[in-house]
Design a protein around this motif. Structure first.
Motif, mmCIF file in Angstrom:
data_model
loop_
_atom_site.group_PDB
_atom_site.id
_atom_site.type_symbol
_atom_site.label_atom_id
_atom_site.label_comp_id
_atom_site.label_asym_id
_atom_site.label_seq_id
_atom_site.Cartn_x
_atom_site.Cartn_y
_atom_site.Cartn_z
ATOM 1 N N SER A 138 96.004 -0.224 50.860
ATOM 2 C CA SER A 138 97.066 0.635 50.319
ATOM 3 C C SER A 138 97.081 1.978 51.033
ATOM 4 O O SER A 138 98.149 2.518 51.347
ATOM 5 N N ASP B 82 103.324 -3.305 49.276
ATOM 6 C CA ASP B 82 101.927 -3.163 48.843
ATOM 7 C C ASP B 82 101.649 -4.113 47.676
ATOM 8 O O ASP B 82 101.959 -3.813 46.529
ATOM 9 N N GLU B 83 101.075 -5.251 47.978
ATOM 10 C CA GLU B 83 100.772 -6.271 46.969
ATOM 11 C C GLU B 83 101.939 -6.485 46.005
ATOM 12 O O GLU B 83 101.798 -6.292 44.793
HETATM 13 MG MG LIG Z 1 95.806 -1.620 47.063
#
Ligand SMILES: [Mg+2]
Ligand SMILES: Nc1ncnc2c1ncn2[C@@H]1O[C@H](COP(=O)(O)OP(=O)(O)O)[C@@H](O)[C@H]1O
Lengths: 213, 252, 227
Positions: free
Chosen positions: B45, B173-174
């Motif tokens: 991240s 991000d995910e």
């Molecule tokens: Mg992360």
């Protein structure tokens, strides 16, 4: 109560209403400005605001309105009683509103700011378009709550001779020699007004709740 | 003119004395999908957030389509809020927790930045937003507010919101990690379609099947370092490090 | 002679006013709290007309300005043949008015107590006052300390309204001194400072209670009453 008493009562209610309305209209944005200044962490300014809020919380309106009305002329600012009353109520309600706004600003999710910045918004733009609309919704129930406190504290302005909804009952009784009917009538008007605000606050609370879901 | 849309050169980042990124380099060519894999806490991240300068790297350089982000052309002074915003407008981002703006309707979430950041005329922005919502399969919710949507619907709106800016690249991000398992598919389908259309994407994910099928390149991060960089075929079948082998055993 | 010297010469008047304010405040707030704990017990454990009656009173009272309520007692009641002197009317007004606010704060928190405790309290009912006093009430007090503290400060400020019905409290004293010698700035600055110091003392006291609460594992519950 006769016709004259009734219209006197309405005039008193009108005085309470417009003075409170101005205080709210100025006190809400002023509270926001104070909260933003405080959160901006400017060294001295922050402390001054903390002091102001603390004093505002502790000072009775009766005392404050007397102070402002009687002391201002000594500093070259003679104030008529209405101006003094409006200034007093603004100073008081802004202190409480600042705390409501501040809680909303502190609780504002960082992710919301990041989504706005990631979308290319400048600080002023995301404050105006993303943050303000949301903290407005979350603050509004608290601000409306403060409005009810303001209205409940507003009879203090009677002490400098303003004939508001409370004081007018003395005037009417001086003519009719029957104090109870106008007092009860005024009490009912206050209750109707404040219960409307309380209901509004509940509705706004539900809306604010949805926002955080 | 380089065809590299994202160029990360020797970036390091420290949080409270802990080196979260160590000398990371990465490049993404136009039309490419790069998947960043790695255990949680490995700095994925942070790397993504450095690319659009939500985090400021301590060292290294990052360029978007040949233009350096965060630092002015003189190589020394920091960009102003305004200059950064202009750079970020060219980089889309999709967050794990969606981060839709809850006070705006689905349509308004998508038109907000185009209208107020890019200055697109309202009618045009709405027309485009409607097309994008249709594309992510959520046109019928245009006037709904985010709180009534499922996680999968929220994330598809978030993707439409990113697309609406016509970005050079989208950072994910995910995007499916916060979703119930049965909702993951609908989001991945949209992302696969984007990859196929030639959108440039950087995707942090734990969805191995997606990485294997949709990515052109896999970058594996561990403890802030790029440990392996390979095409999916090599990465999944013949990983060159034990660290990756361990990771793959756990996640597939 | 400077204005401050004039004020200093008349400090006895100010001090007497301040004493009166402190007496009005402390007696009324303690009495209001006791009254409110009785009212809450009725509201929470009784299911009859009495409970409904108190609920209505508590809700209605909170929609009235304090001064309006004091007017009813001081100027209104004589019409019904009930004549109260200013002090008596002032005390009754402060006690009953703030009891309504305290009651609402305590009731709100009682409603958030774990179910088992509420059930236990229901079972306790009127029969076992000791249980209420020793188990429920201390918890409510500890959990609501900050909100009760805010309400105490409101109570302190409301004492100033009583000057309008001729009680000689602090603001009345400051007003009397300033009007004779025309020193409004000095007189009211001192009065405001005294209110401020008193409110600080209240806050310190409340913070102490908060510490006790934390030590006993009773974090401040979520209470939506404010000020
Ligand atoms: Mg992360
Ligand atoms: N703002 C921050 N402050 C301090 N530490 C942080 C911050 N953001 C991330 N970290 C730490 O940096 C490390 C990497 O985090 P992150 O980039 O979120 O990893 P990943 O996304 O791979 O799970 C973690 O140990 C995390 O705790």
């Amino acid at each position: 109560m006769d016709q004259a008493a009734f219209s006197a009562l309405l005039a008193g209610a009108w005085t309470t209403a417009w003075i409170s309305a101005i205080a709210i209209a100025v006190g809400v944005p002023l509270g926001l400005a104070l909260a933003l200044l405080r959160e901006a962490r400017v060294p001295v300014v922050g402390h001054l605001i903390v002091l102001y809020v603390s004093l505002g919380r502790a000072t009775p309106l009766v005392t404050l309105v007397l102070f402002i009305f009687l002391a201002a002329p000594l500093f070259g600012f003679p104030l008529d009683r209405y101006t003094a009353a409006v200034i007093t109520l603004i100073l008081n309600t802004a202190a409480f509103n600042a705390e409501v706004w501040r809680a909303a600003i502190r609780g504002f999710p960082r992710e919301q700011v990041e989504a706005a910045r990631a979308a290319g918004m400048t600080r002023p733009l995301y404050f105006r378009r993303i943050m303000l609309p949301q903290i407005w919704i979350t603050s509004l129930p608290g601000l409306v709550n403060e409005m009810t406190f303001l209205i409940k504290a507003s009879p203090a302005i009677a002490v400098i001779g303003i004939v508001d909804l409370t004081r007018v009952t003395n005037r009417i009784a001086a003519v009719t020699y029957e104090p109870l009917p106008p007092i009860i009538a005024a009490a009912v008007i206050y209750m109707v007004l404040i219960s409307a605000f309380v209901r509004l606050q509940r509705r706004l609370d539900e809306r604010a709740h949805r926002l955080t879901m | 003119m380089s065809t590299l849309v994202v160029e990360v050169r020797n970036v390091s980042k420290t949080f409270a004395g802990v080196e979260v990124l160590r000398d990371v380099s990465l490049s993404v060519a136009r039309g490419q999908t790069v998947s960043i894999l790695g255990p949680s806490g490995s700095g994925k991240s942070t790397l993504l957030r450095c690319i659009n300068w939500l985090e400021e790297p301590d060292r290294g350089e990052i360029s978007i389509a040949g233009q350096r982000i965060g630092i002015r052309p003189d190589g020394k002074t920091l960009m102003s809020d305004r200059e950064l915003a202009a750079m970020r407008a060219r980089i889309g981002m999709v967050f794990q927790s969606f981060n839709l703006w809850p006070h705006l309707s689905v349509l308004q979430n998508v038109t907000e930045a185009p209208i107020h950041v890019l200055g697109v005329p309202r009618d045009e922005a709405i027309e485009r937003a409607e097309r994008l919502l249709d594309k992510v399969g959520i046109a019928e919710k245009r006037d709904a507010y985010p709180y009534v949507l499922s996680g999968g619907q929220k994330q598809r709106v978030a993707i439409a919101r990113a697309l609406a800016m016509n970005p050079e690249v989208i950072l994910f991000d995910e995007p499916t990690s916060a979703l119930d398992p049965e909702l993951v598919g609908e989001v991945l389908t949209v992302m696969r379609a984007l990859a196929d259309e030639g959108m440039t994407m950087v995707v942090v994910t734990h969805e191995m099947a997606f990485a294997r099928e949709a990515a052109d390149e896999i970058v594996f991060l561990d403890q802030g370092r790029v440990v392996e960089r390979a095409d999916p075929e090599t990465f999944f079948n013949k990983p060159s490090t034990d660290r990756v082998r361990q990771f793959l055993q756990r996640y597939s | 002679m400077s204005r401050w010297d004039i004020l200093w010469d008349h400090r006895a008047t100010i001090i007497r006013g301040f004493e009166n304010t402190l007496i009005l405040f402390s007696v009324s707030s303690v009495a209001a709290f006791l009254l409110s704990s009785a009212i809450v017990l009725v509201i929470q454990t009784h299911r009859g007309a009495l409970s409904g009656f108190f609920r209505t009173i508590v809700d209605g009272m909170r929609m009235l300005p304090f001064l309006m309520y004091a007017y009813i007692l001081y100027y209104g009641l004589p019409s019904l043949g009930i004549r109260l002197d200013a002090w008596t009317a002032g005390f009754i007004a402060l006690i009953t008015y703030h009891a309504a606010y305290f009651a609402e704060i305590l009731r709100g928190t009682w409603a958030t107590l774990p179910k088992g405790q509420t059930e236990a309290a229901r079972a306790v009912g009127f029969g076992n006052l000791a249980m209420y006093r020793r188990v429920i009430l201390p918890q409510l007090m500890l959990r609501t300390a900050p909100v009760l503290g805010n309400q105490l400060i409101v109570c302190l400020k409301d004492t100033a309204f009583l000057m309008i019905i001729t009680v000689r409290e602090l603001t009345a004293a400051a007003s009397a001194v300033q009007s004779t010698y025309f020193i409004p700035f000095e007189a009211f600055v001192v009065a405001i400072a005294l209110y401020w110091l008193t409110s600080m003392a209240i806050e310190v006291l409340v913070a102490r209670i908060g510490l006790v609460a934390e030590r006993r594992g009773l974090g401040y519950g979520h209470v939506d009453s404010r000020r």
